[in-house]
Scaffold this active site. Structure first.
Site, PDB file in Angstrom:
ATOM      1  N   GLU A  16      -2.361   0.335  -4.992  1.00  0.00           N
ATOM      2  CA  GLU A  16      -3.559  -0.707  -4.565  1.00  0.00           C
ATOM      3  C   GLU A  16      -4.829  -0.255  -4.688  1.00  0.00           C
ATOM      4  O   GLU A  16      -5.624   0.015  -3.755  1.00  0.00           O
ATOM      5  CB  GLU A  16      -3.040  -1.204  -3.004  1.00  0.00           C
ATOM      6  CG  GLU A  16      -1.859  -1.814  -2.996  1.00  0.00           C
ATOM      7  CD  GLU A  16      -1.578  -2.071  -1.379  1.00  0.00           C
ATOM      8  OE1 GLU A  16      -2.536  -2.075  -0.504  1.00  0.00           O
ATOM      9  OE2 GLU A  16      -0.431  -2.794  -1.301  1.00  0.00           O
ATOM     10  N   ASN A  57       1.401   1.162  -8.373  1.00  0.00           N
ATOM     11  CA  ASN A  57       1.854  -0.062  -7.744  1.00  0.00           C
ATOM     12  C   ASN A  57       0.825  -0.685  -7.275  1.00  0.00           C
ATOM     13  O   ASN A  57      -0.210  -0.512  -6.669  1.00  0.00           O
ATOM     14  CB  ASN A  57       2.921   0.652  -6.583  1.00  0.00           C
ATOM     15  CG  ASN A  57       3.621  -0.489  -5.995  1.00  0.00           C
ATOM     16  OD1 ASN A  57       4.690  -0.845  -6.457  1.00  0.00           O
ATOM     17  ND2 ASN A  57       3.448  -0.388  -4.568  1.00  0.00           N
ATOM     18  N   HIS A  93       4.966  -9.936  -3.418  1.00  0.00           N
ATOM     19  CA  HIS A  93       4.959 -10.638  -2.330  1.00  0.00           C
ATOM     20  C   HIS A  93       4.088 -11.943  -2.581  1.00  0.00           C
ATOM     21  O   HIS A  93       3.316 -12.116  -2.851  1.00  0.00           O
ATOM     22  CB  HIS A  93       3.880  -9.939  -1.283  1.00  0.00           C
ATOM     23  CG  HIS A  93       4.301  -8.618  -0.666  1.00  0.00           C
ATOM     24  ND1 HIS A  93       5.415  -8.461  -0.172  1.00  0.00           N
ATOM     25  CD2 HIS A  93       3.703  -7.348  -1.126  1.00  0.00           C
ATOM     26  CE1 HIS A  93       5.577  -7.115   0.197  1.00  0.00           C
ATOM     27  NE2 HIS A  93       4.813  -6.443  -0.420  1.00  0.00           N
ATOM     28  N   GLU A 122       8.507  -4.565  -3.831  1.00  0.00           N
ATOM     29  CA  GLU A 122       8.489  -4.972  -2.444  1.00  0.00           C
ATOM     30  C   GLU A 122       8.569  -6.694  -2.304  1.00  0.00           C
ATOM     31  O   GLU A 122       7.935  -7.179  -1.623  1.00  0.00           O
ATOM     32  CB  GLU A 122       7.079  -4.772  -1.788  1.00  0.00           C
ATOM     33  CG  GLU A 122       6.586  -3.278  -1.912  1.00  0.00           C
ATOM     34  CD  GLU A 122       5.476  -2.899  -1.397  1.00  0.00           C
ATOM     35  OE1 GLU A 122       4.645  -3.776  -0.436  1.00  0.00           O
ATOM     36  OE2 GLU A 122       4.832  -1.700  -1.475  1.00  0.00           O
ATOM     37  N   ASP A 124       9.355 -10.180  -1.423  1.00  0.00           N
ATOM     38  CA  ASP A 124       9.399 -11.309  -0.574  1.00  0.00           C
ATOM     39  C   ASP A 124       8.793 -12.358  -0.775  1.00  0.00           C
ATOM     40  O   ASP A 124       7.854 -12.422  -1.487  1.00  0.00           O
ATOM     41  CB  ASP A 124       9.348 -10.792   1.031  1.00  0.00           C
ATOM     42  CG  ASP A 124       7.884 -10.338   1.266  1.00  0.00           C
ATOM     43  OD1 ASP A 124       7.008 -10.417   0.443  1.00  0.00           O
ATOM     44  OD2 ASP A 124       7.688  -9.815   2.232  1.00  0.00           O
TER      45      ASP A 124
END
Length: 198
Positions: A16, A57, A93, A122, A124
């Site tokens: 990030e 990432n 995400h 990650e 979702d």
């Protein structure tokens, strides 16, 4: 990293670091060490665990956009300089109210063309509550489309969901009025998303 040397397949070394517009995020690392901290982190990580794959990432980098392009340009430059950047991690995400990101396969392909591995790290897919069958069907489609993109890319080595049950999901505590983001509900019931991934 030295403690787990030789036991970890891949590390997210730099996480990030870009804003949505592709500019470097203002962080303690950038302020105190300057932009070279990114290359240094990869060199230090490689020295600590030379056999592990080392990844960039971030979130909102599923498709081709300003942020993912900043990572692409960074990776291309660092690799040309001999920095051991070996992978690009896409958090994944998603939220059904924003639509599915465009050019996911193209994004994976361009990192693959650099000789890098890619991964969904990650995943979702949240929604505005309450839940209904239409929203669940859309969610299942999003999970499946991300997984299909991964399975269709030679560079994509892993696909990790960010939690498996809504009972412990991070989403409601961060996005008010949203949730139901994982493949299983609060009672561990399997959603259409579970079956889509299966």
């Amino acid at each position: 990293m030295k403690r787990y040397k030789g036991k970890i397949q891949q590390w997210d070394v730099v996480n990030e670091v870009f804003e949505e517009d592709g500019s470097l995020r203002n962080s303690i690392w950038l302020r105190e060490l300057g932009p070279s901290y990114i290359a240094d982190a990869f060199r230090w990580a490689h020295a600590a665990d030379p056999k592990a794959k080392l990844f960039l990432n971030d979130y909102n980098v599923e498709g081709v956009n300003a942020k993912s392009t900043a990572y692409y340009e960074l990776a291309k430059r660092l690799r040309a300089e001999g920095v051991p950047v070996q992978g690009f991690g896409i958090q994944g995400h998603l939220a059904i109210q924003y639509g599915f990101p465009g050019q996911v396969a193209e994004n994976l392909a361009r990192f693959g063309a650099l000789g890098m591995q890619t991964a969904f790290t990650e995943v979702d897919v949240r929604m505005i509550l309450p839940v209904d069958e239409t929203k669940q069907a859309t969610q299942a489609s999003y999970y499946r489309r991300l997984l299909d993109a991964c399975l269709g890319a030679r560079s994509c080595r892993s696909f990790t969901v960010w939690g498996f049950t809504d009972k412990y999901s991070w989403v409601p505590g961060v996005f008010e009025g949203q949730g139901s983001a994982t493949p299983m509900d609060e009672t561990y019931g399997r959603k259409p998303a579970y079956e889509a991934l299966r």
